[in-house]
Scaffold this motif. Structure first.
Motif, PDB file in Angstrom:
ATOM      1  N   TYR A 149       0.731  -1.288  -0.020  1.00 16.39           N
ATOM      2  CA  TYR A 149       0.025  -0.032   0.113  1.00 16.39           C
ATOM      3  C   TYR A 149       0.712   1.292   0.066  1.00 16.39           C
ATOM      4  O   TYR A 149       0.836   2.135  -0.589  1.00 16.39           O
ATOM      5  N   ALA A 150       2.170   1.369   0.848  1.00 14.52           N
ATOM      6  CA  ALA A 150       2.957   2.514   0.781  1.00 14.52           C
ATOM      7  C   ALA A 150       3.565   2.625  -0.485  1.00 14.52           C
ATOM      8  O   ALA A 150       3.812   3.677  -1.029  1.00 14.52           O
ATOM      9  N   ALA A 151       3.848   1.418  -1.062  1.00 20.02           N
ATOM     10  CA  ALA A 151       4.543   1.480  -2.665  1.00 20.02           C
ATOM     11  C   ALA A 151       3.763   2.103  -3.572  1.00 20.02           C
ATOM     12  O   ALA A 151       4.312   2.783  -4.275  1.00 20.02           O
ATOM     13  N   GLU A 152       2.376   1.859  -3.307  1.00 18.98           N
ATOM     14  CA  GLU A 152       1.362   2.344  -4.317  1.00 18.98           C
ATOM     15  C   GLU A 152       1.457   3.587  -4.409  1.00 18.98           C
ATOM     16  O   GLU A 152       1.311   4.513  -5.263  1.00 18.98           O
ATOM     17  N   ILE A 153       1.080   4.136  -2.993  1.00 19.07           N
ATOM     18  CA  ILE A 153       1.046   5.762  -2.783  1.00 19.07           C
ATOM     19  C   ILE A 153       2.133   6.424  -3.211  1.00 19.07           C
ATOM     20  O   ILE A 153       2.114   7.600  -3.773  1.00 19.07           O
ATOM     21  N   LYS A 154       3.187   5.820  -2.971  1.00 26.03           N
ATOM     22  CA  LYS A 154       4.575   6.333  -3.404  1.00 26.03           C
ATOM     23  C   LYS A 154       4.756   6.818  -4.899  1.00 26.03           C
ATOM     24  O   LYS A 154       5.335   7.767  -5.159  1.00 26.03           O
ATOM     25  N   LYS A 155       4.084   6.019  -5.515  1.00 25.48           N
ATOM     26  CA  LYS A 155       3.986   6.153  -7.145  1.00 25.48           C
ATOM     27  C   LYS A 155       3.334   7.467  -7.481  1.00 25.48           C
ATOM     28  O   LYS A 155       3.596   8.100  -8.437  1.00 25.48           O
ATOM     29  N   HIS A 156       2.579   7.909  -6.405  1.00 25.37           N
ATOM     30  CA  HIS A 156       1.560   9.141  -7.044  1.00 25.37           C
ATOM     31  C   HIS A 156       1.869  10.384  -6.304  1.00 25.37           C
ATOM     32  O   HIS A 156       0.996  11.400  -6.524  1.00 25.37           O
ATOM     33  N   VAL A 157       2.811  10.245  -5.259  1.00 27.71           N
ATOM     34  CA  VAL A 157       2.871  11.863  -4.655  1.00 27.71           C
ATOM     35  C   VAL A 157       4.381  11.946  -4.451  1.00 27.71           C
ATOM     36  O   VAL A 157       5.360  11.049  -4.378  1.00 27.71           O
ATOM     37  N   LYS A 158       4.792  13.251  -4.243  1.00 24.39           N
ATOM     38  CA  LYS A 158       6.066  13.484  -4.007  1.00 24.39           C
ATOM     39  C   LYS A 158       6.628  13.518  -2.501  1.00 24.39           C
ATOM     40  O   LYS A 158       7.632  13.415  -2.086  1.00 24.39           O
ATOM     41  N   THR A 159       5.772  13.511  -1.720  1.00 29.52           N
ATOM     42  CA  THR A 159       5.782  13.772  -0.043  1.00 29.52           C
ATOM     43  C   THR A 159       6.515  12.329   0.325  1.00 29.52           C
ATOM     44  O   THR A 159       5.982  11.147  -0.126  1.00 29.52           O
ATOM     45  N   PRO A 160       7.614  12.378   1.175  1.00 35.53           N
ATOM     46  CA  PRO A 160       7.968  10.968   1.871  1.00 35.53           C
ATOM     47  C   PRO A 160       6.851  10.260   2.270  1.00 35.53           C
ATOM     48  O   PRO A 160       5.867  10.693   2.818  1.00 35.53           O
ATOM     49  N   ILE A 161       7.052   8.791   2.229  1.00 35.49           N
ATOM     50  CA  ILE A 161       6.175   7.641   2.512  1.00 35.49           C
ATOM     51  C   ILE A 161       6.801   6.935   3.839  1.00 35.49           C
ATOM     52  O   ILE A 161       7.948   6.727   3.721  1.00 35.49           O
ATOM     53  N   ALA A 162       5.744   6.545   4.841  1.00 28.99           N
ATOM     54  CA  ALA A 162       6.208   5.544   5.679  1.00 28.99           C
ATOM     55  C   ALA A 162       5.407   4.420   5.342  1.00 28.99           C
ATOM     56  O   ALA A 162       4.150   4.461   5.232  1.00 28.99           O
ATOM     57  N   ALA A 163       6.169   3.173   5.390  1.00 30.37           N
ATOM     58  CA  ALA A 163       5.440   1.992   5.372  1.00 30.37           C
ATOM     59  C   ALA A 163       5.310   1.546   6.758  1.00 30.37           C
ATOM     60  O   ALA A 163       6.207   1.485   7.590  1.00 30.37           O
ATOM     61  N   ILE A 164       4.441   0.624   6.879  1.00 35.29           N
ATOM     62  CA  ILE A 164       4.056   0.219   8.187  1.00 35.29           C
ATOM     63  C   ILE A 164       3.175  -1.280   8.232  1.00 35.29           C
ATOM     64  O   ILE A 164       2.685  -1.713   7.445  1.00 35.29           O
ATOM     65  N   GLY A 165       3.533  -2.079   9.303  1.00 33.91           N
ATOM     66  CA  GLY A 165       2.663  -3.413   9.238  1.00 33.91           C
ATOM     67  C   GLY A 165       3.786  -4.764   9.049  1.00 33.91           C
ATOM     68  O   GLY A 165       4.038  -4.923   8.172  1.00 33.91           O
ATOM     69  N   ALA A 166       3.857  -5.221  10.341  1.00 31.93           N
ATOM     70  CA  ALA A 166       4.597  -6.655  10.294  1.00 31.93           C
ATOM     71  C   ALA A 166       5.882  -6.593   9.808  1.00 31.93           C
ATOM     72  O   ALA A 166       6.573  -7.232   8.859  1.00 31.93           O
ATOM     73  N   LEU A 167       6.689  -5.432  10.061  1.00 30.01           N
ATOM     74  CA  LEU A 167       8.058  -5.193   9.922  1.00 30.01           C
ATOM     75  C   LEU A 167       8.938  -5.429  11.082  1.00 30.01           C
ATOM     76  O   LEU A 167       8.542  -5.357  12.090  1.00 30.01           O
ATOM     77  N   GLY A 168      10.189  -5.835  10.515  1.00 31.56           N
ATOM     78  CA  GLY A 168      11.121  -6.140  11.641  1.00 31.56           C
ATOM     79  C   GLY A 168      12.454  -6.853  11.266  1.00 31.56           C
ATOM     80  O   GLY A 168      13.537  -6.347  11.530  1.00 31.56           O
ATOM     81  N   GLU A 169      12.139  -7.518  10.081  1.00 31.69           N
ATOM     82  CA  GLU A 169      13.509  -8.276   9.621  1.00 31.69           C
ATOM     83  C   GLU A 169      14.631  -7.415   8.809  1.00 31.69           C
ATOM     84  O   GLU A 169      14.052  -6.827   7.767  1.00 31.69           O
ATOM     85  N   PRO A 170      15.481  -7.313   9.014  1.00 24.60           N
ATOM     86  CA  PRO A 170      16.653  -6.270   8.725  1.00 24.60           C
ATOM     87  C   PRO A 170      16.619  -6.066   7.170  1.00 24.60           C
ATOM     88  O   PRO A 170      16.650  -5.129   6.428  1.00 24.60           O
ATOM     89  N   GLU A 171      16.764  -7.451   6.509  1.00 26.22           N
ATOM     90  CA  GLU A 171      16.729  -7.271   5.126  1.00 26.22           C
ATOM     91  C   GLU A 171      15.773  -6.671   4.372  1.00 26.22           C
ATOM     92  O   GLU A 171      15.831  -5.947   3.501  1.00 26.22           O
ATOM     93  N   MET A 172      14.241  -7.074   4.931  1.00 28.44           N
ATOM     94  CA  MET A 172      13.198  -6.509   4.322  1.00 28.44           C
ATOM     95  C   MET A 172      13.336  -5.013   4.441  1.00 28.44           C
ATOM     96  O   MET A 172      12.821  -4.082   3.726  1.00 28.44           O
TER      97      MET A 172
END
Length: 656
Positions: free
Chosen positions: A290-313
């Protein structure tokens, strides 16, 4: 040196409106509901938020600060920032965060039509006035349509709250415009059917309230102060708006804010809550798309969230341009040192969040978050003073290398005791290792492995394949014995229980190939229901029979909600208020409401509870001057109880 740095994009500083954030890992907003009698935060709240800053997060956000006590409070456990008594404790929290180099962020919220649902005091229940986009009936009361003057009042309340937060030491404002709260209610085309400039089919009208709030907040904090906004990019359930509406909303907001927090879901819809706060049944980073899709359409910085924690990801999200920031909630509860450990290349030392939702369930019940894998969570204040070497160094024998035993050994070793850990099997982790191949329990296996690695790196004297008898314990002459022998599955007394087609849940987890195409599980606790989901994922048809009238949630009500979503998704039938009368090679005879019915199945699996190994543990009670029981050998509980008790007992040793 830079060439050897493993995660350069994740630890690249970020500037928002001139404020420097030391890396791209932000501690997402999480609440702290344990408050004083006059509804303000105690000093312990500062230790909770400050601990994340100490661990290396670039920004640490508070939970929801309600901007309007009279009309915006979702529960009695919400802090109201327009209450003057709240402000001085907020200053302590902001300082607790900023002293460790992180930017303190204040999340501002208004519950809208969910305000004043429960104003219970001393058992008396009342409900107050609530406003939403339109008039409607909700939970037996009428929600009023918010008139123009209340809309304008609310905008002013947001501005005043932002100014107060800045004045009391916060370095960024986060406007909550998602998850089912007021500003999302106005965004929702389903809810907002107004005919004026604040609603209707046009996105410009439905977004007008949020935009006006952003404009007012900007005026209140000035041009050089960063503003973040959290939105639900999709409501996450059938009938709710989807990502296209989220994109349109983001476009309306981008010129007024500096960071868009691209979340998803709603707290009021069960299946959407499990997406908003991803359960263990969803994949890592499931909401990044969802964050990646929003990022395609705006210039404002985007924060991703949801089930995150593994360093490589996390590194890949930033490096690939899917988002500019990763926001983490539960993984920083499980291990607040996560950013510092990643930066130092100590990934093997990370305590991995299992996404069991126990933290948020205990917050709802007790006001603080108790984590299954982090025994210091919920007691960060005490932990500041407890990480000292013991006054007297003891020789400690820990019997049992399950979850409680491993934590006891580690905590004792950290305090300087001489520790021997004995486990009768050839691997650490205990009976719960039977779930090692379950896809949605991957983080449990990672946690057990990380604990085992920590023991291997420590000075703990580990002995596998070693069963401790009273004779052996007496020869070892320990000062302290900690008995963590655990429990074994209860085998129910049902005619036919010894038939060849009957298995215990532990055996079914370990050897799912022994389970036939059609199976029934006796017992609707977490063990049985998670097993039912796992077996269904393997292509088997599973039913569940439960003696009581509901799922046994063990106090983890939010995980129970997630289970209900998965049970529905996999079409698993649960027969409540039902008793198994007899088992045969062909199936089971069960009774409900004085009617008997035969269910034809290939396999019968029992998951009706655990029996503590109390006699075995108590046999060691006179083999050392000091003796302690922990975990399931007292009474079967959960991982949180095991790790918490183990840690606390370790802290109590060596006081004299």
């Amino acid at each position: 040196m830079m060439n050897r740095f493993k995660y350069p994009h994740l630890f690249e500083p970020l500037k928002l409106r001139g404020t420097l954030f030391r890396n791209r890992i932000f501690a997402a907003p999480t609440g702290y509901r344990n408050m004083t009698y006059d509804s303000v935060w105690p000093l312990e709240a500062g230790d909770y938020y400050g601990r994340k800053a100490l661990g290396g997060a670039a920004s640490v956000a508070t939970g929801e600060l309600v901007v309007d006590t009279e009309f915006g409070r979702g529960s009695l456990n919400h802090i109201c920032i327009d209450n003057p008594q709240s402000l001085m404790p907020l200053e302590k929290i902001a300082k607790a965060i900023s002293r460790y180099g992180a930017v303190p962020t204040a999340e501002l919220q208004h519950a809208g039509m969910y305000a004043n649902r429960d104003l219970s005091v001393f058992g008396a229940t009342s409900r107050g006035v609530a406003y939403g986009p339109v008039e409607l009936e909700l939970d037996g009361r009428i929600i009023r349509e918010m008139p123009e003057e209340i809309i304008e009042r609310t905008i002013e309340k947001y501005a005043a709250a932002a100014a107060a937060a800045k004045n009391y030491g916060f370095g960024m404002i986060l406007i909550h415009a998602g998850h089912g709260w007021l500003l999302q209610q106005f965004l929702s085309p389903q809810l907002n059917r107004r005919k004026d400039k604040w609603g209707g089919p046009a996105i410009e009208n439905r977004a007008r309230f949020a935009v006006a709030v952003c404009e007012a907040v900007r005026k209140a904090v000035g041009p050089n102060f960063p503003i973040e906004i959290r939105i639900s990019t999709s409501e996450g359930y059938d009938g709710g708006y989807d990502i296209e509406e989220g994109i349109a909303f983001a476009k309306q907001l981008e010129e007024y804010v500096d960071l868009i927090n691209a979340s998803v879901g709603s707290h009021e819809v069960q299946e959407a809550f499990s997406v908003m706060t991803p359960s263990m049944f969803l994949g890592d980073g499931c909401n990044v798309k969802y964050a990646a899709e929003i990022k395609k359409h705006v210039k404002t910085p985007i924060a991703a969230i949801g089930a995150l924690g593994e360093p490589e990801m996390l590194e890949e999200i930033i490096a690939s341009g899917k988002a500019d920031v990763v926001e983490i909630a539960r993984s920083l509860i499980a291990d607040p040192d996560l950013p510092n450990k990643i930066r130092a290349g100590r990934e093997d030392d990370i305590k991995w969040c299992m996404r069991c939702l126990h933290c948020f369930s205990t917050q709802m019940k007790y006001g603080v978050k108790y984590c299954a894998v982090n025994p210091e969570s919920g007691r960060e204040h005490e932990a500041k003073y407890e990480l000292r070497l013991a006054k007297t160094r003891k020789k400690v024998l820990v019997v049992g290398g399950g979850i409680g035993g491993m934590q006891a050994a580690l905590s004792c070793s950290e305090r300087g005791h001489q520790v021997m850990l004995c486990e009768k099997n050839d691997v650490l982790g205990g009976a719960i290792r039977c779930e090692k191949d379950v896809p949605f329990k991957k983080k449990l296996a990672m946690y057990l492995d990380s604990q085992a690695r920590a023991i291997a790196k420590s000075s703990i004297d580990l002995h596998l394949n070693t069963e401790v008898t009273p004779e052996i314990a007496s020869i070892l002459k320990p000062d302290v014995i900690i008995a963590a022998l655990g429990s074994r599955p209860v085998k129910p007394d049902i005619p036919g229980i010894d038939e060849p087609n009957v298995l215990g849940a532990e055996e079914a987890y370990l050897y799912p190939q022994k389970v036939g195409k059609k199976a029934v599980i006796i017992g609707a606790g977490f063990v049985g229901l998670e097993l039912a989901i796992y077996l269904t994922m393997l292509g088997k048809v599973v039913s569940v029979v439960e003696l009581t009238d509901k799922i046994s949630d063990g106090g983890n009500i939010l995980h129970a909600r997630s289970l209900e979503v998965e049970l529905k998704k996999h079409q698993i039938d649960i027969k409540f208020n039902s008793k198994v009368k007899e088992i045969s090679a062909q199936g089971i005879l069960w009774e409900a409401e004085n009617k008997e019915e035969f269910l034809e199945v290939n396999s019968v699996i029992y998951a009706v509870g655990q029996k503590p190994l109390q006699d075995e543990a108590l046999a060691l009670r006179f083999c050392a001057p000091e003796f302690h029981l922990i975990g399931d050998c007292i009474t079967p509980q959960n991982i949180t109880a095991a790790t918490g008790t183990a840690h606390d007992i370790a802290l109590s040793l060596g006081r004299f």
